[in-house]
Design a protein around this motif. Structure first.
Motif, short mmCIF file in Angstrom:
data_model
loop_
_atom_site.label_atom_id
_atom_site.label_comp_id
_atom_site.label_asym_id
_atom_site.label_seq_id
_atom_site.Cartn_x
_atom_site.Cartn_y
_atom_site.Cartn_z
N LEU A 187 0.20 2.28 -2.01
CA LEU A 187 -0.99 3.03 -2.42
C LEU A 187 -0.60 4.31 -3.15
O LEU A 187 -1.25 4.71 -4.12
N ARG A 188 0.48 4.95 -2.70
CA ARG A 188 0.95 6.16 -3.38
C ARG A 188 1.41 5.86 -4.81
O ARG A 188 1.21 6.67 -5.73
N LEU A 189 1.98 4.70 -5.02
CA LEU A 189 2.49 4.33 -6.34
C LEU A 189 1.39 3.87 -7.29
O LEU A 189 1.64 3.70 -8.49
N GLY A 190 0.19 3.66 -6.77
CA GLY A 190 -0.92 3.33 -7.66
C GLY A 190 -1.70 2.08 -7.31
O GLY A 190 -2.66 1.74 -8.02
N ALA A 191 -1.34 1.38 -6.24
CA ALA A 191 -2.11 0.20 -5.84
C ALA A 191 -3.48 0.60 -5.32
O ALA A 191 -3.63 1.62 -4.65
N ASP A 192 -4.47 -0.22 -5.65
CA ASP A 192 -5.83 0.00 -5.13
C ASP A 192 -6.01 -0.70 -3.80
O ASP A 192 -6.82 -0.25 -2.97
N HIS A 193 -5.29 -1.81 -3.60
CA HIS A 193 -5.42 -2.60 -2.38
C HIS A 193 -4.03 -3.09 -1.96
O HIS A 193 -3.13 -3.21 -2.78
N TYR A 194 -3.91 -3.41 -0.67
CA TYR A 194 -2.61 -3.86 -0.14
C TYR A 194 -2.89 -4.87 0.97
O TYR A 194 -3.61 -4.56 1.93
N TYR A 195 -2.33 -6.07 0.85
CA TYR A 195 -2.59 -7.12 1.83
C TYR A 195 -1.27 -7.72 2.32
O TYR A 195 -0.29 -7.82 1.57
N ALA A 196 -1.28 -8.18 3.57
CA ALA A 196 -0.13 -8.85 4.17
C ALA A 196 -0.26 -10.36 3.98
O ALA A 196 -1.25 -10.96 4.41
N THR A 197 0.73 -10.97 3.34
CA THR A 197 0.68 -12.41 3.11
C THR A 197 1.04 -13.21 4.35
O THR A 197 0.85 -14.42 4.40
#
Length: 348
Positions: free
Chosen positions: A216-226
């Motif tokens: 998120l700090r690097l610029g992702a809007d969302h983050y999910y665990a596969t």
């Protein structure tokens, strides 16, 4: 000239200090005093013999930043004192259609593009890479590194940066596009930054949430665990573009199911084992599965300028030459955030 370097003496053996011969500076060459050399997973695959027999001893390193200290009599694009970079290849025919179209990495003549290390050059010698104090290259293959960039943080851009920039540019990452980056490692953390700067809506797909804060700090809007099966249900048919940076076997069908109509999944990671796909994963939603390998000289220069403009650099850990073998072990253990860079002043 003889220069200090670190080389792998044979497959699977620890790298050790050595000296190597660099050719005389020809009319079209530049001599570069190397400041930093990045460690890429490709280096490890090569010296371990994962990609076949190699011309040992091998000096790895295709992420190179340094200063020009000598120029050939016909060189006009660089001058002494310029900061330059060298990426994954150092020669090509420059006459075939691919070279003329700016895709020197896909040079179609026998022998193709010449890799920065462990490759037979057009004069019959084998190239040696950036884990050394100096390198001589044809000036065409030396990129201008903008002076405002941190030299160490810019070094991995010569591979990790262009490897992710190329597919994001080709497949139209930008405003209104939903882009997923698979894996938040050396490649993935660059892909997130670049896709965000291009204006896309960026999602990271990672095995777990342990790097979520970084993503998120690097610029992702969302983050999910596969690792959570619900991720694939929740995100089905969502993305216009997926860039897979993982160099390991994955369930392609599961990831292809995340593409919207006419969406494309691009593989830039290079696992040693084959991947399989069910054709119905492609037929459904008219999906595409593609591959991408670095970029030509013009595109790599465009990437460097883009990163300079947007303040993008690699997140790095600078090490001394005597830490190279330890760094290799840590890369294999996924114990780096996110690239190792060698301070070549420590080569002596």
């Amino acid at each position: 000239m003889r220069v200090n370097a670190y080389a792998a003496p044979s497959a699977g053996e620890p790298l050790a200090p050595t000296t190597i011969e660099r050719r005389e500076v020809g009319a079209n060459d530049v001599l570069i005093a190397i400041e930093y050399a990045g460690i890429c997973h490709s280096d490890i695959h090569t010296v371990n013999g994962d990609w076949g027999p190699q011309p040992f001893p091998v000096v790895p390193g295709h992420e190179i930043v340094g200063r020009v200290t000598e120029v050939g009599s016909s060189v006009t694009r660089h001058k002494i004192g310029d900061r330059v970079g060298v990426g994954c290849f150092v020669n090509s025919c420059r006459e075939c259609d691919n070279c003329r179209n700016g895709d020197e990495q896909h040079c179609s003549t026998p022998g193709g593009g010449v890799g920065t290390y462990a490759a037979k050059d057009r004069d019959g010698s084998f190239t040696q890479g950036g884990y050394s104090t100096h390198v001589v290259v044809d000036a065409h293959f030396a990129l201008k590194v903008p002076e405002g960039m941190d030299a160490a943080a810019a070094t991995p851009l010569l591979c990790a940066g262009i490897t992710t920039y190329a597919p994001l540019k080709k497949w139209g990452a930008g405003p209104g596009k939903k882009v997923a980056i698979v894996g938040l490692g050396g490649l993935g953390h660059m892909g997130v930054q670049i896709a965000h700067a291009m204006g896309a809506e960026v999602t990271v797909l990672s095995q777990s949430l342990k790097k979520q804060e970084d993503g998120l700090r690097l610029g992702a809007d969302h983050y999910y665990a596969t690792s959570d099966p619900a991720t694939f249900e929740q995100l089905a048919s969502s993305f216009d573009l997926i860039v897979n940076t993982v160099s390991a076997k994955i369930d392609l069908d599961a990831y292809l199911g995340l593409l919207a109509v006419d969406g494309t999944m691009v593989n830039v990671g290079a696992p040693a084992e084959p991947l399989s796909v069910n054709v119905f994963s492609l037929i459904t939603n008219r999906r595409n599965f593609a591959g991408s390998m670095i970029g030509g000289i013009a595109l790599t220069q465009e990437m460097l300028d883009f990163c300079a403009e947007h303040g993008i650099g690699s997140e790095i850990e600078v090490i001394s030459a005597d830490q190279i073998n330890e760094a290799y072990a840590r890369v294999l253990a996924s114990d780096v955030r996110y690239r190792f860079v060698i301070d070549t002043a420590t080569l002596g």
